[in-house]
Design an enzyme around this catalytic site. Structure first.
Site, PDB file in Angstrom:
ATOM      1  N   SER A 613      42.344  37.680  34.368  1.00 58.99           N
ATOM      2  CA  SER A 613      43.236  38.584  34.705  1.00 58.99           C
ATOM      3  C   SER A 613      44.681  38.608  34.935  1.00 58.99           C
ATOM      4  O   SER A 613      44.527  39.601  35.232  1.00 58.99           O
ATOM      5  CB  SER A 613      43.152  37.074  36.489  1.00 58.99           C
ATOM      6  N   ASP A 614      45.633  37.342  34.502  1.00 59.02           N
ATOM      7  CA  ASP A 614      46.867  37.553  34.548  1.00 59.02           C
ATOM      8  C   ASP A 614      47.426  38.664  33.300  1.00 59.02           C
ATOM      9  O   ASP A 614      48.487  39.127  32.899  1.00 59.02           O
ATOM     10  CB  ASP A 614      47.526  36.380  34.744  1.00 59.02           C
TER      11      ASP A 614
END
Length: 887
Positions: A613-614
Site C-alpha cells: 500500500s505505501d
C-alpha cells in the site's frame, strides 16, 4: 581535492619574501586535482576520523602525506642478484620484501599510509596487523549489474528485468588503485565494526561515481556557531547533495542500495545449497570468502550473533552463523579472530542448541542436527481448512502464510538432508550430551532467554500439545495418512503458484528435485537476494528498489532543480512507470489467498508483483508530481487509467477503522495473534493497519483529488476523513506515533504529521498535531538533531541514542514533520538548529555519513536502508529551503 604547495608565493602582488618563500606551506583547493581514487581515499580518511573522533582527536595529517609516499612490495620466488644465495628448487616459495621508491601510484601509497595510521590509532584494540601491503597487490573486484537477466535459461521477467540489481565477481575489473581503496574500506569497517555496524555501501557507490566520472564542482560550505543560515548557503548544500545523489542513479532509473540487516537470512540459504549439492556452483571461492567476511564483521564481542547486525547475541543466529562457517570450510577453531571458537563457546555456555527457538528447530531438523519430534507440529492439513473457520490461510498475514507454507510441507514430509561427516561433527560440537541420548520431546517448548521476545501464552502451548499427542500420530498412520498426502499436494500447489507469480523471487524453494526445472528457476534468482558491501556478502529480503526510488525522486523534486537534473528525473520517472504492476495475479487468485494487484507498486520491482500500500501511494505521488512538469523535461505523464488503477488499490485496502494495512486487507480477529508460533516476532499472524501506510495513502489521494477532482470523488473524500481519524485515534499518550517500518516514534510522527497536514488540519485546529509537535520539540538533542535508539521498536517506548547523539536521518524526519505542521509560522529556531546540523554534516563530495540502522519490521528485527542517508537529509534541506523564510 586540496593540495599543499611549498615555497610558493602565488600571484598576489601584495606578498613578498626575503628568502624566495623558502619554508612557506600553503593549501590550495583545486577542483580538478586528483583522481577519483585519490578523492575516495581522502573521503575514507575523513570518514575514519569522524568515526574515531572521540578516541583520537588530533588529525593524522593524511592529505599532504599522501602526495609523495613511496612503496614496499613483496617479491615471490625471486633469488635477487646476490651471488651468495642459492636454491635447489629455483626459489619456489621464497617471499621477500623490497623497498622501491618508484613503485606504486600516489593512490596506492595513500592507501598504505591510511592503513598505517589506522593501525596506529587502533593498536591497543587489534594488535596483529591485517597484512594489507601484500594483499592490496592482487585484489580483484566486484561490480554491480543493473537490469541484467544474464545468460541463465531458467530466469525470465515480465518487464525486461527493469530494477534488477545483481553482483558479479570479475577478476579483471578495476585498477590496482581501485582495489586498494576497496581493501582499505574493508579493513576500516573491520576495525570500526563495533562502532558503526551498517555498511556504507562503498563498493557500488565507488563504481558508479567512477563510471560516470563524477567530480563535485560545487564548493563545500559550513555554517559557523554564531552564523545565520542563508538561502544561498542552503541552496549550495542542496545542489551539492542533488548532484552527488544523481550520480548514483542506475541506468534503468532506480537507485540501488543495500537493504539488509537480519542475520538469519543468509545461513539457511547456504545450508539449503549444501543439502542440495549446489553450494560450489552458486557460491564459488570469492563468494565464500565474502560470506565469511560478513559473518566475521558482524559477530558480537561476546562471540555470538544477533537477530540483526545491531542486536544482542541470540541462540538462533549464533547457531546458524556457526553452521554456515563450518559449511564454508572453517574448522572448529577456525575463522578470523577465533570466530568459530568464540561462537561455539557462546552456544555451549548457554546449554547448547537444545534451547534454539522454533524456527531454529525447523532448520536444524532439515539439516540433520535436530529430531523433528523436538518441534511443535506444523501440519500441512491447515491448508485444507474451509474458509468459514476463524483460522483460515486467507486470514493470515501474507508473510506468515508464505513462511509456514513451505515449513509445513517439510514438516509433513519429515524431510532430512544427507547425514554427512560434517553433520556428525556438528552434532558433537553443538550439544552438551550425546546426540542419541537427547529426549527430544522435552525440547518442544524450550527457548533461550536471549531469543524470547514473544512468550507463548498457555493456550497456545496447550494447542501444540494436543496436536502433538493426539493429531500427529493419527495423520502419520493409515488411513489418515491419505489426508496428509492430499494436504502435501495442496500445499505444493500453493507454493508453485506463488513461485510463478513472483518470477521465483519469493519464498525460498522447498523439497524439489535439485536437478529439476523448478529448483533451477529458484537458483537463477539467488543473485537477486545477494548484496556485496565492504563488510562482505549479505542476503537481502528481495531489494527496496521502488521504495527507495519513490522517496529519492520526491527529494529531488523538492530541490526545484529541474533545469540541472532533468535527465535524472526523466529516467526516474520512466523507472516508476515501468515498475507499476500491470495485472492481477494469474488465474483464480482469490482461491490462492491473493488480493488484486493491478495498478500497484511493489517494494522492489514489477517482477515481484506483490502489491504494497505505501509503495503504491509513493509511486502514485511520484507520477502525479511528474504529470504537472513539462514532458520535454521529465517524459510523458502516466495515462489516467493507470492512475485510476492505483487509486482502486488504495481504496480496496482501507479497513473499517480507517487505517491501511501494508499488503492485503485486514480484518481477521485480533485474538488470533495469541497463536503466534514464533518467539522472535510480535504481530505476525494477521495483517494490521499502520500509520505510515495510512498517511502515505492520504497524501497520494489528496494530490490525486486536486488533479482529478471528479474521479470517485465521494469515496476518496470518505477515505481521507476516515484515514485521518485513524491517525488521530492511534496517537501515543506522549504525542508520538509508533513507527512500524522505521526507527521509530520519530519516523511514525513524521508520517502522521504529514498525513494530517495534507487533509487540511493545522497546529491551531488539531490537538493531535499540537501534541505531535510537542513530542518532537521535547526530543530535540543539544546539537539541534534527533537521535532515537532502535530499542524503541521492540520496547515500544521512546529511547534516545546513547551519549545524547543525533542521527541525520532521524533529524531529517523530525525536521520535515515540524515543517509540515507549520513550525516556521511559530518558532523557526528548532528548524534552524536542525538544518545547521544537516548542512555541517555534509561531506566534501556531497554525501552524508553512514550512522545507525534506521529500518525495522515486526518490531524486533532491524533493516539497513543504505540510501536513507542521502535521501532524507537532502529532502529535509530542500523542504527547509522551500518552506522556511531565509535571508
Amino acid at each position: 581535492m586540496w593540495r599543499l604547495k611549498v615555497a610558493d608565493g602565488g600571484s598576489d602582488p601584495y606578498i613578498y619574501s626575503i628568502n624566495n618563500f623558502v619554508g612557506r606551506q600553503i593549501w590550495e583547493f583545486d577542483p580538478h586535482y586528483g583522481t577519483p581514487e585519490e578523492r575516495a581515499v581522502v573521503e575514507t580518511a575523513r570518514e575514519n576520523f569522524w568515526r574515531n573522533r572521540y578516541m583520537v582527536k588530533p588529525s593524522s595529517d593524511i592529505l599532504w602525506r599522501m602526495q609523495g609516499y613511496k612503496m614496499w612490495r613483496l617479491k615471490v620466488a625471486d633469488g635477487g642478484s646476490d651471488p651468495y644465495i642459492y636454491s635447489i628448487n629455483n626459489f619456489v616459495g621464497r617471499q621477500i620484501w623490497e623497498f622501491d621508491p618508484h613503485y606504486g601510484t600516489p593512490e596506492e601509497r595513500a592507501v598504505v599510509e591510511t592503513a598505517r595510521e589506522n593501525f596506529w590509532r587502533n593498536r591497543y584494540m587489534v594488535k596483529p596487523s591485517s597484512d594489507i601491503l601484500w594483499r592490496m597487490q592482487g585484489y580483484k573486484m566486484w561490480r554491480l549489474k543493473v537490469a541484467d537477466g544474464g545468460s541463465d535459461p531458467y530466469i525470465y521477467s515480465i518487464n525486461n528485468f527493469v530494477g534488477r540489481q545483481i553482483w558479479e565477481f570479475d577478476p579483471h575489473y578495476g585498477t590496482p588503485e581501485e582495489r586498494a581503496v576497496v581493501e582499505t574500506a574493508r579493513e576500516n569497517f573491520w576495525r570500526n565494526r563495533y562502532m558503526v555496524k551498517p555498511s556504507s555501501d562503498i563498493l557500488w557507490r565507488m563504481q558508479f561515481l567512477r563510471e560516470k566520472n563524477f567530480k563535485q564542482t560545487i564548493q563545500q560550505v559550513k555554517v559557523g556557531d554564531d552564523e545565520e543560515i542563508t538561502y544561498e548557503t542552503t541552496t549550495t548544500v542542496v545542489r551539492r547533495g542533488a548532484h552527488f545523489f544523481s550520480a548514483l542513479q542506475a541506468s534503468d532509473g532506480h537507485w540501488p542500495g543495500e537493504h539488509s540487516g537480519p542475520l538469519y537470512f543468509l545461513p539457511p540459504l547456504v545450508m539449503c545449497l549444501y543439502i542440495t549439492g549446489h553450494l560450489d556452483t552458486v557460491f564459488p571461492g570469492e563468494y565464500r570468502k565474502e560470506i565469511l567476511r560478513y559473518l566475521y564483521c558482524h559477530q558480537n564481542e561476546d562471540g555470538g550473533w544477533g537477530f540483526h547486525i545491531e542486536g544482542h547475541s541470540i541462540m538462533f543466529c549464533t547457531t546458524l552463523s556457526y553452521i554456515c562457517m563450518r559449511i564454508l570450510g572453517e574448522g572448529p577453531d577456525g575463522g578470523r579472530d577465533n570466530s568459530c571458537t568464540r561462537g561455539r563457546k557462546w552456544i555451549r555456555d548457554r546449554g547448547g542448541v537444545t534451547s534454539i527457538p522454533s524456527w531454529g528447530k525447523t532448520w536444524l531438523s532439515i539439516f540433520g542436527l535436530f529430531d523433528w519430534s523436538g518441534s511443535n507440529p506444523m501440519p500441512p492439513e491447515f491448508w485444507l481448512f474451509p474458509s468459514f473457520l476463524p483460522m483460515h490461510p486467507a486470514k493470515m498475514w501474507c508473510y506468515c502464510r508464505l513462511v509456514y507454507m513451505p515449513m509445513s510441507y517439510l514438516y509433513g514430509k519429515r524431510f532430512i538432508g544427507p547425514i554427512t561427516p560434517l553433520v556428525l561433527e556438528l552434532r558433537e560440537e553443538l550439544f552438551l550430551q550425546p546426540y542419541n541420548e537427547i529426549n527430544w520431546k522435552k525440547l518442544r517448548h524450550l527457548c533461550a532467554k536471549e531469543d524470547l521476545y514473544y512468550p507463548h501464552p498457555l493456550l497456545q502451548d496447550l494447542m501444540w500439545d494436543s496436536l502433538y499427542i493426539c493429531t500427529e500420530p493419527l495423520l502419520t498412520r493409515w488411513p489418515f495418512n491419505k489426508l496428509r498426502q492430499k494436504a502435501l499436494e495442496v500445499t505444493m500447489k500453493h507454493i508453485h503458484y506463488e513461485d510463478e507469480n513472483s518470477r521465483y523471487i519469493t519464498i525460498a524453494s522447498v523439497e524439489k528435485d535439485p536437478n529439476g526445472d523448478y529448483f533451477k528457476k529458484h537458483l537463477a534468482r539467488i543473485p537477486d537476494y545477494i548484496w556485496v558491501g565492504e563488510d562482505g556478502i549479505k542476503m537481502q529480503s528481495f531489494g527496496s528498489q521502488q521504495w527507495d526510488t519513490g522517496f529519492a525522486l520526491q527529494a529531488l523534486l523538492a530541490c526545484n532543480m529541474t533545469d540541472e537534473i532533468g535527465p535524472t528525473l526523466k529516467k526516474g520517472h520512466e523507472f516508476v512507470k515501468e515498475s507499476q504492476v500491470k495485472d492481477n495475479p494469474s488465474g483464480d487468485f482469490k482461491s490462492m489467498y491473493r488480493h488484486i494487484s493491478k495498478g500497484s507498486w511493489t517494494f522492489s520491482d514489477q517482477d515481484h508483483s506483490w502489491q504494497v500500500s505505501d509503495c503504491t501511494a509513493e509511486g502514485l505521488k511520484c507520477c502525479l508530481l511528474f504529470s504537472v512538469i513539462p514532458p520535454e523535461i521529465v517524459g510523458t505523464k502516466m495515462e489516467p487509467e493507470r492512475l485510476y488503477d492505483s487509486v482502486n488499490i488504495l481504496l480496496s485496502l482501507q479497513s473499517e477503522n480507517g487505517g491501511l494495512p501494508a499488503w492485503e486487507p485486514a480484518g481477521a480477529s485480533e485474538w488470533l495473534e495469541m497463536l503466534n508460533p514464533t518467539e522472535l516476532f510480535a504481530d505476525t499472524i494477521i495483517e494490521h493497519e499502520y500509520v505510515e501506510c495510512t498517511a502515505a495513502a492520504i497524501q497520494a489521494l489528496v494530490l490525486f483529488k486536486r488533479l482529478y477532482p471528479v474521479h470517485r470523488k465521494e469515496e476518496i473524500e470518505n477515505f481521507i476523513t476516515n484515514a485521518a481519524r485513524f491517525i488521530e485515534d492511534i496517537q501515543m499518550p506522549d504525542g508520538s506515533w509508533y513507527g512500524n517500518w522505521g526507527v521509530c516514534f520519530t519516523y511514525g510522527s513524521w508520517f502522521a504529521l504529514g498525513g494530517l497536514a495534507a487533509t487540511g488540519k493545522t497546529y491551531h485546529n488539531c490537538s493531535a498535531i499540537r501534541r505531535g509537535v510537542e513530542f518532537l520539540l521535547s526530543s530535540q538533542r543539544n546539537d539541534g538533531g534527533w537521535g532515537e535508539s532502535y530499542v524503541s521498536c521492540p520496547d515500544k517506548k521512546y529511547t534516545p541514542l546513547e551519549g545524547n547523539r543525533s542521527n541525520l536521518v532521524h533529524t531529517a524526519w523530525a525536521l520535515m514533520g515540524l515543517i509540515s505542521s507549520g513550525q516556521a509560522e511559530r518558532d523557526m529556531t528548532p528548524l534552524h538548529r536542525a538544518a545547521k546540523l544537516l548542512i555541517n554534516s555534509q561531506m566534501e563530495d556531497g554525501d552524508f555519513p553512514q550512522q545507525e540502522i534506521t529500518g525495522v519490521f515486526l518490531k524486533n528485527c532491524m533493516l539497513h536502508y543504505a540510501a536513507y542517508r542521502n535521501i532524507y537529509p537532502l529532502w529535509a534541506l530542500a523542504e527547509y529551503r522551500r518552506r522556511v523564510p531565509l535571508p
